[in-house]
Scaffold this active site. Sequence first.
Site, mmCIF file in Angstrom:
data_model
loop_
_atom_site.group_PDB
_atom_site.id
_atom_site.type_symbol
_atom_site.label_atom_id
_atom_site.label_comp_id
_atom_site.label_asym_id
_atom_site.label_seq_id
_atom_site.Cartn_x
_atom_site.Cartn_y
_atom_site.Cartn_z
ATOM 1 N N LYS A 132 0.847 -1.206 0.000
ATOM 2 C CA LYS A 132 0.000 0.000 0.000
ATOM 3 C C LYS A 132 0.875 1.246 0.000
ATOM 4 C CE LYS A 132 -1.775 1.605 4.066
ATOM 5 N NZ LYS A 132 -1.400 3.034 4.233
ATOM 6 N N ASN A 133 1.869 1.256 0.867
ATOM 7 C CA ASN A 133 2.668 2.480 1.031
ATOM 8 C C ASN A 133 3.632 2.725 -0.128
ATOM 9 O OD1 ASN A 133 1.310 2.942 3.357
ATOM 10 N ND2 ASN A 133 3.027 2.515 4.746
ATOM 11 N N CYS A 143 -4.937 8.027 9.526
ATOM 12 C CA CYS A 143 -4.849 7.488 10.889
ATOM 13 C C CYS A 143 -4.485 8.599 11.858
ATOM 14 C CB CYS A 143 -3.754 6.443 10.961
ATOM 15 S SG CYS A 143 -4.238 4.850 10.313
ATOM 16 N N ARG A 163 0.618 15.182 12.851
ATOM 17 C CA ARG A 163 1.370 14.748 11.663
ATOM 18 C C ARG A 163 1.414 15.915 10.697
ATOM 19 N NH1 ARG A 163 -0.814 9.002 9.736
ATOM 20 N NH2 ARG A 163 1.219 8.778 8.775
ATOM 21 N N ASP A 202 4.794 0.786 11.867
ATOM 22 C CA ASP A 202 3.563 0.161 11.377
ATOM 23 C C ASP A 202 3.417 -1.295 11.835
ATOM 24 O OD1 ASP A 202 2.877 2.506 10.158
ATOM 25 O OD2 ASP A 202 3.291 1.856 8.108
ATOM 26 N N ARG A 237 -8.479 -0.288 4.979
ATOM 27 C CA ARG A 237 -7.588 0.651 4.306
ATOM 28 C C ARG A 237 -6.280 -0.037 3.898
ATOM 29 N NH1 ARG A 237 -5.952 5.062 7.860
ATOM 30 N NH2 ARG A 237 -4.835 5.544 5.972
HETATM 31 C C1 UD1 Z 1 4.476 6.932 6.145
HETATM 32 C C2 UD1 Z 1 3.569 5.720 6.023
HETATM 33 C C3 UD1 Z 1 3.046 5.328 7.396
HETATM 34 C C4 UD1 Z 1 4.217 5.092 8.345
HETATM 35 C C5 UD1 Z 1 5.156 6.289 8.362
HETATM 36 C C6 UD1 Z 1 6.427 6.042 9.162
HETATM 37 C C7 UD1 Z 1 2.630 5.971 3.823
HETATM 38 C C8 UD1 Z 1 1.426 6.257 2.984
HETATM 39 N N1 UD1 Z 1 2.459 6.048 5.146
HETATM 40 O O1 UD1 Z 1 3.677 7.986 6.671
HETATM 41 O O2 UD1 Z 1 2.292 4.119 7.254
HETATM 42 O O3 UD1 Z 1 3.724 4.880 9.656
HETATM 43 O O4 UD1 Z 1 5.557 6.624 7.018
HETATM 44 O O5 UD1 Z 1 7.102 4.941 8.680
HETATM 45 O O6 UD1 Z 1 3.689 5.640 3.311
HETATM 46 N N2 UD1 Z 1 6.676 14.700 10.371
HETATM 47 C C9 UD1 Z 1 6.758 16.034 10.669
HETATM 48 N N3 UD1 Z 1 6.643 16.931 9.633
HETATM 49 C C10 UD1 Z 1 6.440 16.531 8.349
HETATM 50 C C11 UD1 Z 1 6.360 15.151 8.057
HETATM 51 C C12 UD1 Z 1 6.483 14.252 9.090
HETATM 52 O O7 UD1 Z 1 6.956 16.423 11.812
HETATM 53 O O8 UD1 Z 1 6.348 17.385 7.459
HETATM 54 C C13 UD1 Z 1 6.812 13.714 11.472
HETATM 55 C C14 UD1 Z 1 5.533 12.900 11.695
HETATM 56 O O9 UD1 Z 1 4.633 13.586 12.519
HETATM 57 C C15 UD1 Z 1 6.086 11.648 12.340
HETATM 58 C C16 UD1 Z 1 7.435 11.471 11.634
HETATM 59 O O10 UD1 Z 1 7.766 12.727 11.089
HETATM 60 O O11 UD1 Z 1 6.304 11.850 13.712
HETATM 61 C C17 UD1 Z 1 7.432 10.424 10.533
HETATM 62 O O12 UD1 Z 1 6.412 10.699 9.612
HETATM 63 P P1 UD1 Z 1 6.530 10.337 8.055
HETATM 64 O O13 UD1 Z 1 7.735 9.480 7.836
HETATM 65 O O14 UD1 Z 1 6.404 11.578 7.272
HETATM 66 O O15 UD1 Z 1 5.219 9.452 7.862
HETATM 67 P P2 UD1 Z 1 4.208 9.490 6.649
HETATM 68 O O16 UD1 Z 1 4.947 9.702 5.377
HETATM 69 O O17 UD1 Z 1 3.044 10.336 6.965
#
Ligand code: UD1
Length: 421
Positions: A26-27, A121, A126, A309, A401
């Site tokens: 999915k990701n 989620c 985030r 995850d 999902r």
């Molecule tokens: C992706 C995955 C999700 C997984 C996560 C971490 C997808 C669709 N989803 O989510 O399943 O749990 O990676 O492996 O691929 N953060 C900030 N600012 C930002 C972006 C992120 O502070 O602009 C923080 C987030 O709040 C979190 C951390 O960085 O604490 C990691 O988030 P991120 O790696 O960006 O996760 P996603 O890409 O949303």
Amino acid sequence: MDTMPEKMIIRGGTKLHGTVDVQGSKNAALPVMAASILLKDGTLSLEGVPDLHDIRTMCDLLSDLGASVVFNGHSMKIDVPDKLKTDTPVELVRKMRASSLVLGPLVARCGRAHLPLPGGCVLGSRPLDFHLKGLAKMGADIELRSGAVEAAAGRLKGATITLDYPSVGATENLMMAAALAEGTTFIENAAKEPEIVNLAEILRLMGSPVRGDGTETIRISGVPSLHSATGEIIPDRIEAATYLIAGVITRGAVTVKGISAGFMEAILNKLEEAGAAIDIFGDEITAKSDGPLKGITVKTLPYPGFPTDVQPQMMAALTLASGTSVIHESVFDSRLLHINEFKKMGAKIEVQDNVAIITGVPALAGAEVCSSNLRAGAALILLALAADGESTVCDLHHVWRGYEGLIEKLRSLGAEISYQG
Ligand code: UD1
């Protein structure tokens, strides 16, 4: 996709045995689908796309922007016309955080994007600040106006962007934006997840010379346009881990087929450390256990560390270990909310900040529990499979999902499951 049930009734206590095929990731599929936006009058064909609610949401989002998406079995064809809309609809974006992945490609290809702040989620705050700072560094003009991002740019310019944290989504958004920028972009402290490498492979097939994916520096020299391509989505390591843990938690033996163990080292190492037997043969991985696991310590980290995850599923397995386990959730600031539901089944868990201390119990009792997010829902299903008696797991829309054919796959392993609604 058929309407999926909201409630599952599981009679626990059966040892699960057998083999399941691993779905496409999915990701990995979500960002790759978003990358189709980079095409002008072109087609992105994909194989191995899982049929999931999040994937359907991305199909709807791309269709709303003007693309034509045909999804048949696990094959997808996305035809992208010359002109695209640049306003994303709030009702789709709010369904899923990964909707934010259209931001980078839209700005790069159309010079503008309007994105209501996304949902998905609930895992603590985030924000999108890394995505937005990176796009601004490439010359985009970014404003936050009444709960939406407004981004505008002429042709983006290559830049050196150092992420404060190796965010998966920010790395993906910026890779896609950089593909059409003028000049070379370096993303430093980039995420190294296999899903990033999958996106890079498909960008390369579309004509973008991406280098360094899978390392902490990704280098992309922008090109004026990309071309049609056919790519393949990698297997879903999170789904695979969930079934391996289903084998271990029920003291059975489950084999997942169609995935390289290299993607799953941190997970397999922790299962082995806890006393499960892991066997790897070609593209098959088997996990089995015939007694209680041992208590261990796990800290979630960006790849190649233990994935956040799989944290709720691993915690489920450790509730029945002998001794104490410690799980430190370091990626998200509030991803331990499932613990209250775990306790309804008899799990003994204390939480201090982002650390859970789990005192193993000899048995769990069936209960009525509710999913609060995708992986928490999967973990509750695992607990229900191991618990004595009957459990009801509700709010399954979270689970659909991310897991295709979950009921059929678990039943094929011997699970006793019925469902409602
Ligand atoms: C992706 C995955 C999700 C997984 C996560 C971490 C997808 C669709 N989803 O989510 O399943 O749990 O990676 O492996 O691929 N953060 C900030 N600012 C930002 C972006 C992120 O502070 O602009 C923080 C987030 O709040 C979190 C951390 O960085 O604490 C990691 O988030 P991120 O790696 O960006 O996760 P996603 O890409 O949303």
